[in-house]
Design a protein around this motif. Sequence first.
Motif, PDB file in Angstrom:
ATOM      1  N   GLY A 178      43.757   8.886  31.031  1.00 12.66           N
ATOM      2  CA  GLY A 178      44.253   7.568  31.398  1.00 12.66           C
ATOM      3  C   GLY A 178      43.342   6.400  31.037  1.00 12.66           C
ATOM      4  N   PRO A 179      42.061   6.472  31.399  1.00  9.86           N
ATOM      5  CA  PRO A 179      41.182   5.327  31.108  1.00  9.86           C
ATOM      6  C   PRO A 179      41.004   5.040  29.618  1.00  9.86           C
ATOM      7  N   TYR A 180      41.174   6.042  28.779  1.00 12.55           N
ATOM      8  CA  TYR A 180      40.947   5.869  27.341  1.00 12.55           C
ATOM      9  C   TYR A 180      42.225   5.614  26.556  1.00 12.55           C
ATOM     10  N   ARG A 181      43.369   5.805  27.161  1.00 18.39           N
ATOM     11  CA  ARG A 181      44.644   5.746  26.439  1.00 18.39           C
ATOM     12  C   ARG A 181      44.828   4.428  25.687  1.00 18.39           C
ATOM     13  N   ARG A 182      44.674   3.318  26.355  1.00 17.03           N
ATOM     14  CA  ARG A 182      44.879   2.001  25.734  1.00 17.03           C
ATOM     15  C   ARG A 182      43.883   1.776  24.593  1.00 17.03           C
ATOM     16  N   LYS A 183      42.625   2.180  24.802  1.00 11.15           N
ATOM     17  CA  LYS A 183      41.593   2.013  23.782  1.00 11.15           C
ATOM     18  C   LYS A 183      41.929   2.830  22.536  1.00 11.15           C
ATOM     19  N   LEU A 184      42.352   4.085  22.718  1.00  7.71           N
ATOM     20  CA  LEU A 184      42.690   4.942  21.582  1.00  7.71           C
ATOM     21  C   LEU A 184      43.912   4.416  20.838  1.00  7.71           C
ATOM     22  N   LEU A 185      44.896   3.936  21.560  1.00 11.73           N
ATOM     23  CA  LEU A 185      46.083   3.358  20.920  1.00 11.73           C
ATOM     24  C   LEU A 185      45.708   2.151  20.071  1.00 11.73           C
ATOM     25  N   SER A 186      44.818   1.308  20.584  1.00 15.66           N
ATOM     26  CA  SER A 186      44.421   0.114  19.834  1.00 15.66           C
ATOM     27  C   SER A 186      43.610   0.451  18.592  1.00 15.66           C
ATOM     28  N   MET A 187      43.003   1.643  18.562  1.00  8.40           N
ATOM     29  CA  MET A 187      42.236   2.079  17.396  1.00  8.40           C
ATOM     30  C   MET A 187      43.103   2.818  16.377  1.00  8.40           C
ATOM     31  N   GLY A 188      44.409   2.885  16.599  1.00  4.30           N
ATOM     32  CA  GLY A 188      45.308   3.489  15.635  1.00  4.30           C
ATOM     33  C   GLY A 188      45.643   4.939  15.892  1.00  4.30           C
ATOM     34  N   ALA A 240      37.088   5.331   9.005  1.00  4.14           N
ATOM     35  CA  ALA A 240      36.311   6.293   9.774  1.00  4.14           C
ATOM     36  C   ALA A 240      36.179   5.795  11.212  1.00  4.14           C
ATOM     37  N   LEU A 241      36.301   6.713  12.142  1.00  6.56           N
ATOM     38  CA  LEU A 241      36.251   6.390  13.557  1.00  6.56           C
ATOM     39  C   LEU A 241      35.400   7.438  14.256  1.00  6.56           C
ATOM     40  N   THR A 242      34.477   7.004  15.091  1.00  5.87           N
ATOM     41  CA  THR A 242      33.627   7.913  15.841  1.00  5.87           C
ATOM     42  C   THR A 242      34.039   7.882  17.301  1.00  5.87           C
ATOM     43  N   LEU A 243      34.305   9.064  17.861  1.00  3.79           N
ATOM     44  CA  LEU A 243      34.743   9.171  19.249  1.00  3.79           C
ATOM     45  C   LEU A 243      33.713   9.919  20.083  1.00  3.79           C
ATOM     46  N   ARG A 244      33.451   9.425  21.263  1.00  6.85           N
ATOM     47  CA  ARG A 244      32.588  10.119  22.212  1.00  6.85           C
ATOM     48  C   ARG A 244      33.374  11.265  22.842  1.00  6.85           C
ATOM     49  N   LYS A 245      32.687  12.129  23.557  1.00  2.00           N
ATOM     50  CA  LYS A 245      33.314  13.318  24.129  1.00  2.00           C
ATOM     51  C   LYS A 245      34.477  12.972  25.059  1.00  2.00           C
ATOM     52  N   GLY A 246      34.297  11.990  25.921  1.00  3.36           N
ATOM     53  CA  GLY A 246      35.361  11.612  26.850  1.00  3.36           C
ATOM     54  C   GLY A 246      36.604  11.112  26.137  1.00  3.36           C
ATOM     55  N   GLU A 247      36.405  10.337  25.088  1.00  2.88           N
ATOM     56  CA  GLU A 247      37.531   9.821  24.302  1.00  2.88           C
ATOM     57  C   GLU A 247      38.235  10.955  23.558  1.00  2.88           C
ATOM     58  N   ALA A 248      37.450  11.856  22.976  1.00  2.00           N
ATOM     59  CA  ALA A 248      38.027  12.977  22.235  1.00  2.00           C
ATOM     60  C   ALA A 248      38.797  13.916  23.156  1.00  2.00           C
ATOM     61  N   ASP A 249      38.320  14.100  24.386  1.00  2.00           N
ATOM     62  CA  ASP A 249      38.999  14.968  25.345  1.00  2.00           C
ATOM     63  C   ASP A 249      40.325  14.389  25.813  1.00  2.00           C
ATOM     64  N   ALA A 250      40.509  13.085  25.656  1.00  2.88           N
ATOM     65  CA  ALA A 250      41.743  12.439  26.092  1.00  2.88           C
ATOM     66  C   ALA A 250      42.880  12.621  25.088  1.00  2.88           C
ATOM     67  N   LEU A 251      42.560  13.106  23.890  1.00  2.00           N
ATOM     68  CA  LEU A 251      43.525  13.188  22.805  1.00  2.00           C
ATOM     69  C   LEU A 251      44.033  14.621  22.622  1.00  2.00           C
ATOM     70  N   THR A 252      45.347  14.799  22.536  1.00  2.00           N
ATOM     71  CA  THR A 252      45.911  16.099  22.202  1.00  2.00           C
ATOM     72  C   THR A 252      46.451  16.038  20.780  1.00  2.00           C
ATOM     73  N   VAL A 253      46.178  17.094  20.006  1.00  3.75           N
ATOM     74  CA  VAL A 253      46.547  17.122  18.603  1.00  3.75           C
ATOM     75  C   VAL A 253      47.225  18.432  18.237  1.00  3.75           C
ATOM     76  N   GLU A 254      47.884  18.423  17.083  1.00  2.00           N
ATOM     77  CA  GLU A 254      48.500  19.617  16.521  1.00  2.00           C
ATOM     78  C   GLU A 254      47.849  19.835  15.152  1.00  2.00           C
ATOM     79  N   LYS A 255      47.251  20.996  14.957  1.00  2.00           N
ATOM     80  CA  LYS A 255      46.572  21.294  13.694  1.00  2.00           C
ATOM     81  C   LYS A 255      47.604  21.438  12.574  1.00  2.00           C
ATOM     82  N   LEU A 256      47.303  20.843  11.435  1.00  2.00           N
ATOM     83  CA  LEU A 256      48.204  20.908  10.272  1.00  2.00           C
ATOM     84  C   LEU A 256      47.739  21.969   9.301  1.00  2.00           C
TER      85      LEU A 256
END
Length: 75
Positions: free
Chosen positions: A22-32, A59-75
């Motif tokens: 939750g705390p990182y959602r808006r920040k990650l969205l604004s970074m694309g 290029a974008l560098t994410l800290r651990k907390g920011e990276a943990d907030a993101l769910t991805v699907e491997k291609l």
Amino acid sequence: MMLKQLAVGDRAKVCGFADTGGPYRRKLLSMGLTPGAELLVMRVAPMGDPVEIRVRGFALTLRKGEADALTVEKL
């Protein structure tokens, strides 16, 4: 799958955000990092923090907390 589970050189697509991100959602969205955006893992620090990714042509560098907030699907 979480971003931290990917290795250098892996490609993934952003699926959404973790319930605890939750705390990182808006920040990650604004970074694309919107759902559907494709990313490439460029570098991972020895202790896993930070992670450098390439998304939408930059290029974008994410800290651990920011990276943990993101769910991805491997291609």
